[in-house]
Design a protein around this motif. Structure first.
Motif, PDB file in Angstrom:
ATOM      1  N   GLY A  36       0.809  -1.215   0.000  1.00  0.00           N
ATOM      2  CA  GLY A  36       0.000   0.000   0.000  1.00  0.00           C
ATOM      3  C   GLY A  36       0.839   1.259   0.000  1.00  0.00           C
ATOM      4  N   TRP A  37       2.009   1.173   0.596  1.00  0.00           N
ATOM      5  CA  TRP A  37       2.902   2.332   0.612  1.00  0.00           C
ATOM      6  C   TRP A  37       3.544   2.564  -0.744  1.00  0.00           C
ATOM      7  CZ3 TRP A  37       2.694   5.739   4.349  1.00  0.00           C
ATOM      8  CH2 TRP A  37       2.159   5.352   5.572  1.00  0.00           C
ATOM      9  N   GLY A  38       3.497   1.569  -1.626  1.00  0.00           N
ATOM     10  CA  GLY A  38       3.971   1.795  -2.992  1.00  0.00           C
ATOM     11  C   GLY A  38       3.103   2.804  -3.707  1.00  0.00           C
ATOM     12  N   GLY A  39       1.788   2.644  -3.573  1.00  0.00           N
ATOM     13  CA  GLY A  39       0.868   3.624  -4.153  1.00  0.00           C
ATOM     14  C   GLY A  39       1.028   4.993  -3.522  1.00  0.00           C
ATOM     15  N   MET A  40       1.230   5.005  -2.193  1.00  0.00           N
ATOM     16  CA  MET A  40       1.415   6.288  -1.504  1.00  0.00           C
ATOM     17  C   MET A  40       2.734   6.941  -1.910  1.00  0.00           C
ATOM     18  SD  MET A  40      -1.286   6.784   0.114  1.00  0.00           S
ATOM     19  CE  MET A  40      -2.694   5.773   0.543  1.00  0.00           C
ATOM     20  N   ALA A  41       3.758   6.133  -2.189  1.00  0.00           N
ATOM     21  CA  ALA A  41       5.030   6.700  -2.650  1.00  0.00           C
ATOM     22  C   ALA A  41       4.848   7.386  -3.998  1.00  0.00           C
ATOM     23  CB  ALA A  41       6.093   5.607  -2.750  1.00  0.00           C
ATOM     24  N   LEU A  42       4.106   6.749  -4.904  1.00  0.00           N
ATOM     25  CA  LEU A  42       3.831   7.392  -6.194  1.00  0.00           C
ATOM     26  C   LEU A  42       3.008   8.657  -5.996  1.00  0.00           C
ATOM     27  CD1 LEU A  42       2.945   4.454  -8.618  1.00  0.00           C
ATOM     28  CD2 LEU A  42       5.043   5.806  -8.543  1.00  0.00           C
ATOM     29  N   ARG A  50      10.776  17.440  -4.749  1.00  0.00           N
ATOM     30  CA  ARG A  50      12.070  17.178  -4.111  1.00  0.00           C
ATOM     31  C   ARG A  50      12.444  15.705  -4.178  1.00  0.00           C
ATOM     32  NH1 ARG A  50      10.620  19.329   1.698  1.00  0.00           N
ATOM     33  NH2 ARG A  50       8.871  17.932   1.164  1.00  0.00           N
ATOM     34  N   ILE A  51      11.462  14.828  -4.400  1.00  0.00           N
ATOM     35  CA  ILE A  51      11.719  13.389  -4.487  1.00  0.00           C
ATOM     36  C   ILE A  51      12.246  13.104  -5.886  1.00  0.00           C
ATOM     37  CG2 ILE A  51      10.681  11.099  -4.395  1.00  0.00           C
ATOM     38  CD1 ILE A  51       8.563  12.304  -2.474  1.00  0.00           C
ATOM     39  N   LYS A  52      13.532  12.818  -5.985  1.00  0.00           N
ATOM     40  CA  LYS A  52      14.177  12.705  -7.300  1.00  0.00           C
ATOM     41  C   LYS A  52      14.028  11.319  -7.917  1.00  0.00           C
ATOM     42  CE  LYS A  52      15.567  16.916  -6.823  1.00  0.00           C
ATOM     43  NZ  LYS A  52      14.815  17.997  -7.491  1.00  0.00           N
ATOM     44  N   ALA A  53      13.782  10.305  -7.089  1.00  0.00           N
ATOM     45  CA  ALA A  53      13.634   8.947  -7.608  1.00  0.00           C
ATOM     46  C   ALA A  53      12.732   8.163  -6.667  1.00  0.00           C
ATOM     47  CB  ALA A  53      14.989   8.267  -7.740  1.00  0.00           C
ATOM     48  N   THR A  54      11.811   7.387  -7.235  1.00  0.00           N
ATOM     49  CA  THR A  54      10.827   6.641  -6.451  1.00  0.00           C
ATOM     50  C   THR A  54      10.789   5.196  -6.908  1.00  0.00           C
ATOM     51  OG1 THR A  54       9.431   8.608  -6.189  1.00  0.00           O
ATOM     52  CG2 THR A  54       8.379   6.461  -5.848  1.00  0.00           C
ATOM     53  N   VAL A 166      10.927   7.038 -11.850  1.00  0.00           N
ATOM     54  CA  VAL A 166      10.095   6.064 -11.144  1.00  0.00           C
ATOM     55  C   VAL A 166      10.447   4.665 -11.642  1.00  0.00           C
ATOM     56  CG1 VAL A 166       7.757   5.189 -10.770  1.00  0.00           C
ATOM     57  CG2 VAL A 166       8.165   7.660 -10.799  1.00  0.00           C
ATOM     58  N   LEU A 167      10.624   3.752 -10.694  1.00  0.00           N
ATOM     59  CA  LEU A 167      10.768   2.332 -10.982  1.00  0.00           C
ATOM     60  C   LEU A 167       9.651   1.599 -10.254  1.00  0.00           C
ATOM     61  CD1 LEU A 167      12.271  -0.251 -11.939  1.00  0.00           C
ATOM     62  CD2 LEU A 167      13.642  -0.082  -9.829  1.00  0.00           C
ATOM     63  N   ILE A 168       8.834   0.861 -10.995  1.00  0.00           N
ATOM     64  CA  ILE A 168       7.769   0.053 -10.412  1.00  0.00           C
ATOM     65  C   ILE A 168       8.155  -1.415 -10.562  1.00  0.00           C
ATOM     66  CG2 ILE A 168       5.330  -0.576 -10.541  1.00  0.00           C
ATOM     67  CD1 ILE A 168       4.707   2.176 -11.593  1.00  0.00           C
ATOM     68  N   VAL A 169       8.131  -2.141  -9.446  1.00  0.00           N
ATOM     69  CA  VAL A 169       8.530  -3.546  -9.424  1.00  0.00           C
ATOM     70  C   VAL A 169       7.357  -4.388  -8.942  1.00  0.00           C
ATOM     71  CG1 VAL A 169      10.165  -5.219  -8.487  1.00  0.00           C
ATOM     72  CG2 VAL A 169      10.906  -2.855  -8.872  1.00  0.00           C
ATOM     73  N   ASN A 191      12.265   8.210 -18.146  1.00  0.00           N
ATOM     74  CA  ASN A 191      12.889   7.848 -16.869  1.00  0.00           C
ATOM     75  C   ASN A 191      11.937   7.037 -15.993  1.00  0.00           C
ATOM     76  OD1 ASN A 191      11.122   9.936 -16.380  1.00  0.00           O
ATOM     77  ND2 ASN A 191      12.531  11.148 -15.130  1.00  0.00           N
ATOM     78  N   LYS A 192      10.984   6.360 -16.619  1.00  0.00           N
ATOM     79  CA  LYS A 192      10.033   5.495 -15.916  1.00  0.00           C
ATOM     80  C   LYS A 192      10.239   4.058 -16.390  1.00  0.00           C
ATOM     81  CE  LYS A 192       7.998   9.332 -14.433  1.00  0.00           C
ATOM     82  NZ  LYS A 192       8.677  10.354 -15.263  1.00  0.00           N
ATOM     83  N   GLU A 193      10.148   3.096 -15.451  1.00  0.00           N
ATOM     84  CA  GLU A 193      10.400   1.701 -15.818  1.00  0.00           C
ATOM     85  C   GLU A 193       9.509   0.779 -14.999  1.00  0.00           C
ATOM     86  OE1 GLU A 193      14.158  -1.445 -16.195  1.00  0.00           O
ATOM     87  OE2 GLU A 193      14.506   0.684 -15.710  1.00  0.00           O
ATOM     88  N   LEU A 194       9.002  -0.248 -15.651  1.00  0.00           N
ATOM     89  CA  LEU A 194       8.244  -1.313 -14.997  1.00  0.00           C
ATOM     90  C   LEU A 194       9.074  -2.581 -15.067  1.00  0.00           C
ATOM     91  CD1 LEU A 194       5.622  -2.527 -13.769  1.00  0.00           C
ATOM     92  CD2 LEU A 194       4.844  -2.907 -16.132  1.00  0.00           C
ATOM     93  N   MET A 195       9.325  -3.183 -13.902  1.00  0.00           N
ATOM     94  CA  MET A 195      10.084  -4.424 -13.833  1.00  0.00           C
ATOM     95  C   MET A 195       9.193  -5.523 -13.280  1.00  0.00           C
ATOM     96  SD  MET A 195      13.644  -5.202 -11.802  1.00  0.00           S
ATOM     97  CE  MET A 195      14.586  -6.681 -12.150  1.00  0.00           C
ATOM     98  N   ILE A 196       8.893  -6.516 -14.088  1.00  0.00           N
ATOM     99  CA  ILE A 196       8.069  -7.649 -13.668  1.00  0.00           C
ATOM    100  C   ILE A 196       8.995  -8.817 -13.348  1.00  0.00           C
ATOM    101  CG2 ILE A 196       6.264  -9.269 -14.338  1.00  0.00           C
ATOM    102  CD1 ILE A 196       5.263  -6.404 -13.949  1.00  0.00           C
ATOM    103  N   ILE A 197       8.878  -9.370 -12.137  1.00  0.00           N
ATOM    104  CA  ILE A 197       9.732 -10.464 -11.694  1.00  0.00           C
ATOM    105  C   ILE A 197       9.065 -11.787 -12.062  1.00  0.00           C
ATOM    106  CG2 ILE A 197      10.933 -11.498  -9.736  1.00  0.00           C
ATOM    107  CD1 ILE A 197      11.775  -8.614 -10.307  1.00  0.00           C
TER     108      ILE A 197
END
Length: 226
Positions: A36-42, A50-54, A166-169, A191-197
């Motif tokens: 849930g904090w992943g959504g809140m981080a976005l 000020r948040i340069k990378a998430t 942003v990197l979404i895993v 500068n956005k990336e989706l990584m599926i494991i």
């Protein structure tokens, strides 16, 4: 109680604190949010330049799942009305009793016909992997009324305007993977990336040291927090 405002503010207040520390470069602050904090981080990254990378890992969109149900199976005015009515009745009951009714944590014992995501959570929260006496999910659960505010709003309203990285895993087999795929589809910029494991389920990205892509996260932050 959960709150889209307060939970987003938690990240932003942390950035406030870090930005004035002598041993921190305020131009090199990144954040990580899990579940849930992943959504809140976005959501925080949308608001806070000020948040340069998430990094959002195995993320939930808590407003979507509360308002629409899993896989949007309850996405109707009538279903939301019934939820609102039940939650308001629960508030009166809680006020009269002077206590908050708990929604119940992960079901125990686990029914044989439990949905996959319940089995996944059981394997984490009800075993030595993730059990803790003070864990809400391991025991009595959150307040029944705890997520009521999520019903009335979407987070990520302007997430397509995030300019920083942003990197979404997410795990390929996670029941929640659709949250990440849909959130990523809305993002813009190279500068956005989706990584599926491959083969990973939701809770694998909580604690599986052989599954969590630490090397990828490290290189991501090293690239965008230079």
């Amino acid at each position: 109680m959960a709150s889209p405002d307060i939970n987003t503010e938690d990240f932003m207040a942390a950035v406030d604190f870090l930005s004035v520390q002598d041993n921190v470069d305020p131009e090199r602050i990144g954040i990580i949010g899990i579940c849930g904090w992943g959504g809140m981080a976005l959501n925080a990254a949308t608001l806070d330049t000020r948040i340069k990378a998430t990094v959002a890992s195995t993320m939930y969109d808590m407003t979507r799942v509360n308002a629409n149900g899993y896989f949007d199976s309850e996405d109707s005015e009538e279903a939301r009305y019934e939820k609102r009515k039940a939650l308001c009745a629960q508030r009166i009951s809680d006020y009269k009793s002077g206590t908050y009714a708990l929604g119940g944590g992960v079901v125990d014992p686990l029914p044989e016909d439990a949905p996959f995501f319940v089995k996944d959570y059981y394997d984490y929260y009800k075993t030595p992997r993730g059990y803790h006496p003070r864990s809400l999910n391991s025991n009595g659960g959150w307040n029944v009324t705890g997520c009521q505010s999520f019903l009335n709003m979407p987070i990520l309203q302007y997430s397509q305007e995030i300019r920083n990285a942003v990197l979404i895993v997410h795990g390929e087999k996670a029941h929640s993977c659709y949250f990440s795929r849909d959130a990523f589809a809305k993002l813009t910029g190279d500068n956005k990336e989706l990584m599926i494991i491959p083969g990973a389920v939701h809770t694998d990205l909580y604690d599986r040291m052989d599954v969590i892509p630490f090397d990828k996260m490290t290189s991501f932050f090293q690239t965008y927090l230079r």
